[in-house]
Enzyme design. Structure first.
Site, mmCIF file in Angstrom:
data_model
loop_
_atom_site.group_PDB
_atom_site.id
_atom_site.type_symbol
_atom_site.label_atom_id
_atom_site.label_comp_id
_atom_site.label_asym_id
_atom_site.label_seq_id
_atom_site.Cartn_x
_atom_site.Cartn_y
_atom_site.Cartn_z
ATOM 1 N N HIS A 48 -3.666 1.400 -2.839
ATOM 2 C CA HIS A 48 -3.543 1.366 -1.376
ATOM 3 C C HIS A 48 -4.462 2.394 -0.711
ATOM 4 O O HIS A 48 -5.161 2.097 0.266
ATOM 5 C CB HIS A 48 -2.079 1.610 -1.009
ATOM 6 C CG HIS A 48 -1.713 1.352 0.413
ATOM 7 N ND1 HIS A 48 -1.965 2.255 1.418
ATOM 8 C CD2 HIS A 48 -1.098 0.302 1.002
ATOM 9 C CE1 HIS A 48 -1.510 1.775 2.574
ATOM 10 N NE2 HIS A 48 -0.989 0.587 2.341
ATOM 11 N N SER B 25 -1.405 -1.636 7.447
ATOM 12 C CA SER B 25 -2.095 -0.593 6.673
ATOM 13 C C SER B 25 -3.585 -0.859 6.619
ATOM 14 O O SER B 25 -4.383 0.077 6.519
ATOM 15 C CB SER B 25 -1.584 -0.570 5.227
ATOM 16 O OG SER B 25 -0.463 0.243 5.087
ATOM 17 N N ASP C 77 -2.607 9.009 2.246
ATOM 18 C CA ASP C 77 -2.241 7.755 1.585
ATOM 19 C C ASP C 77 -1.895 8.045 0.128
ATOM 20 O O ASP C 77 -1.371 9.131 -0.173
ATOM 21 C CB ASP C 77 -3.411 6.763 1.722
ATOM 22 C CG ASP C 77 -2.941 5.320 1.796
ATOM 23 O OD1 ASP C 77 -2.349 4.872 0.812
ATOM 24 O OD2 ASP C 77 -3.175 4.653 2.811
#
Lengths: 662, 87
Positions: free
Chosen positions: A105, A435, A32
């Site tokens: 994220h 996600s 990520d």
């Protein structure tokens, strides 16, 4: 995350999961944007030494020292050569050339999968509770592959390559890139090698829903995860001058709007731009919005960006209205000004008022956090949908998990909106996407791996899939936000993940690398294409009739058009009907038992029979096969029928979805 | 311009090699990869070598160089870099 542990039943079943021992040997690798190691979710209190199997490292770099790792965050690496080769050297004034997460994220996904428990977590008081990952005692290793300019396949492959060396047990990838054949898709290529090493690879299905054929990461050796809602909302009502009220959602926290009603204007009437209704940067005329609440249409630019545009132009607040593209799906955002998001139906009614009233006024009322919302889960409108465009014989997505308004850890380098102008810093943020659902499944897979260390990735996935649910407690089918109707296996796969049942699934559909190689033969891949995935010479046996439909998958996709064309299956038929047979083998992972089958399918156009209809197991690991015969009459193209096959011994229900396509 | 691009513009390619076809004259597969790369480009730099997910490497090549390396012995396939997006 807060709420999802309760929503998934993990809080009620702590004793069922071997949290204290074997799960702490499970390592979740997350590819990520990196990690914010100072997050409380990476506190390693109570964890024993790093597993002896671990071969990885904690790499140093910009704003990141190898000392930042501990017994929870055991590895952190970064891969930037591919990125830098295309976009030039990493600008270290904007992003860290290290595992440091400057985006948020990666911290969100990694803490969702394996974060430790943190009491009193919230975003500005929203979603308050104890935040925890799905596998609180699993170890986390992060591999930074995504940068401001994107995630490049040479870096992704390098990270997957290294994660295999490092000995991770689960890989979580909340990213995707188009729908190319498996031998061209780096994630599929890397996942094949990982699968061979016994690593379960969980990937997000994509956010291109509700369009059909919109899935990413559909290789059968990948666990493909779609998104659903929780039973939690953040209501913020729009109250109009005509007395009407409309429900919306918001995560705004800050100065309140004045108690009186404020002037209200449609952005499309406060602009000289043809796209002004979208509140694109620089399109609003300040004199026309100053001190007013502005209604912006959703689409094109980021939702939070629209709020920033209204604020910049002097607006007092914003109502963000969905259009047909998003329907009634409400995604809450931590806007920079008082703002709420409403669905298309409400948006249209509000616009009608705005355009018909000579002096429109409004205000927004923020109600905080509400839980116990029903029905839930709902399939998120954005969640990508099948059919599988690469191999329609494999039903995807595999499963759905919570992916809407998920609170989890966040980077200290960026505000909750991600906007450069957002100077707020938060320990947790609430965001949405597949996600977010993917690492839920990654963490749950780690829990299962801890309980059943000998299970293959396919067996772990099978347990998650066959125990997933497709109806609410009241027996009604899970709904799709996009349509307002019952969702189908093309939307939810096998259903919503149910980890407590997955712990003890009764039977599993297992697969090994040879099964997948046979699958590649059934695809008529060339020797070179197979070698690209398998990294070895493999010759398909010309005497074997390879079948796509006989891959021992825990679901049934029956594309009749493909079957008639003889695409790797066993189809036959008479005038007006097509007969297709699928064979499956189940492995008993419970006690001795006899399982009986039941089939439900809501169509007169397909008859389903299962032979045998009863399977008796006298010991664990015993295998039994059965054949499903689908007899379909003629229907127009693009007709679909959905159903379910369930095997039960009275204690376990081993369910498989059916999707028939004409 | 497109002819010029073929000769000048470099892109990243993933080069998949058949490890079993490594000539006996090499005792290390990375030397073999390097030799294959140098045979089509003196200046090309290897970005990564891969050992687990594939046998091969990534490198910056022109389209012409990519086509050339495809014809080298032991090269299985040459795939252009793809950009992935977070979900």
């Amino acid at each position: 995350t807060t709420r999802t542990p309760e929503f998934l039943g993990l809080d009620m079943s702590a004793d069922l999961f071997p949290e204290s021992d074997s799960v702490s040997d499970v390592i979740i690798g997350v590819l990520d944007t990196g990690v914010w190691p100072e997050s409380k979710s990476f506190d390693d209190s109570g964890l024993g030494p790093v597993p002896s199997s671990w071969r990885g490292e904690c790499e140093s770099g910009t704003n990141f020292s190898s000392s930042f790792c501990n017994r929870k965050l055991i590895g952190a690496r970064y891969f930037s050569k591919g990125y830098e080769a295309i976009l030039g050297p990493v600008d270290e004034t904007k992003e860290s050339k290290s595992p440091r997460d400057d985006d948020g994220h990666g911290t969100h996904t990694s803490t969702t999968a394996g974060g430790s428990s943190v009491a009193s977590a919230s975003l500005f008081g929203y979603a308050t509770g104890t935040a925890r990952g799905m596998a609180t005692r699993a170890r986390v290793a992060v591999y930074k592959v995504c940068w401001i300019g994107g995630c490049f396949s040479s870096d992704i492959l390098a990270a997957m390559d290294k994660s295999i060396d490092d000995n991770v047990n689960v890989l979580s990838l909340s990213l995707g890139g188009g729908g190319s054949d498996y031998y061209r898709d780096s994630v599929a290529i890397g996942a094949f090698a990982a699968m061979e090493k016994g690593i379960l690879v969980s990937c997000s299905a994509g956010n291109a829903g509700p369009s059909s054929f919109s899935l990413s990461n559909v290789a059968p050796w990948i666990t493909t995860v779609g998104a659903g809602t929780l039973d939690r909302e953040f209501p913020a009502y729009v109250s109009l001058g005509n007395g009407m009220n409309f429900s919306g959602v918001s995560l705004y926290k800050g100065d309140s709007l004045p108690t009186k009603m404020l002037p209200f204007v449609y952005a499309g009437n406060a602009t000289n731009s043809t796209t002004g209704n979208l509140c694109m940067t620089g399109t609003l005329i300040p004199e026309k919005v100053k001190g007013k609440i502005v209604l912006c249409d959703r689409g094109v630019n980021a939702r939070v960006q629209k709020g920033a545009v209204v604020k910049e132009a002097g607006g007092a607040g914003m109502v963000l209205a969905n259009t047909a593209a998003n329907g009634e799906e409400l995604v809450a955002d931590a806007h920079l000004l008082p703002a709420t998001a409403v669905g298309q139906i409400s948006g249209d009614k509000i616009k009608s008022y705005l355009l018909s009233d000579t002096d429109p006024t409004a205000t927004i009322l923020f109600e905080g956090t509400k839980v116990g919302i029903e029905p839930s889960p709902l399939v998120a409108a954005f969640s990508s949908r099948g059919p599988n465009s690469i191999t329609p014989e494999i039903l995807k997505p595999d499963i759905i998990a919570p992916g809407v308004n998920i609170l989890a850890g966040w980077s200290g380098a960026v505000g909750p909106t991600g906007l450069a102008t957002d100077n707020r810093r938060v320990e947790f943020n609430i965001i949405s996407g597949t996600s977010m659902s993917c690492p839920h499944v990654s963490g749950l897979a780690a829990l299962l791996k801890g309980a059943h260390p000998q299970w293959s990735p396919a067996a772990l996935r099978s347990a998650l899939m066959t125990t997933a649910y497709v109806v609410y407690k009241n027996g009604k089918p899970i709904q799709d936000i996009a349509s307002g109707k019952p969702s189908t296996p093309f939307d939810h796969g096998a259903g919503h993940v149910n980890p407590v049942s997955a712990l003890n699934p009764g039977l599993v559909y297992d697969l090994d690398v040879n099964d997948y190689l046979g699958f590649l033969c059934a695809l008529n891949y060339t020797a070179t294409q197979i070698s690209t995935l398998a990294r070895k010479n493999y010759t398909c046996d010309p005497t074997v009739k390879y079948s796509l439909t006989n891959l021992n998958y825990p679901s049934f996709s029956v594309p009749l058009q493909s079957a008639v064309m003889g695409r790797g299956g066993s189809a036959s038929g008479s005038v007006g009907s097509t007969v297709v047979k699928y064979t499956r083998t189940v492995t008993n992972v419970g006690a001795a038992a006899t399982y009986n089958v039941s089939v439900s399918l809501q169509s007169e156009s397909v008859k389903v029979s299962v032979e045998p209809d009863s399977l008796s197991f006298s010991e664990s690991n015993e295998k039994k096969s059965y054949t499903v015969t689908f007899t379909a009459s003629s229907m127009p193209s693009n007709s679909f029928s959905y159903g379910r096959i369930e095997w039960t011994d009275g204690k376990h229900i081993v369910g498989s979805p059916i999707a028939v396509s004409w | 311009a497109s002819v010029e691009d073929t000769h000048v513009l470099k892109k990243t390619y993933i080069v998949h090699m058949a490890k079993s076809q490594m000539p006996a004259s090499f005792d290390d597969h990375t030397h073999w990869y390097d030799s294959s790369l140098k045979s089509v480009s003196d200046s090309a730099q290897m970005l990564y070598t891969y050992a687990n997910v594939l046998h091969g490497f990534s490198a910056r090549l022109t389209a012409e160089e990519a086509r050339s390396i495809e014809d080298r012995p032991g090269v299985l396939t040459v795939l252009e870099e793809v950009k992935y997006e977070l979900h």
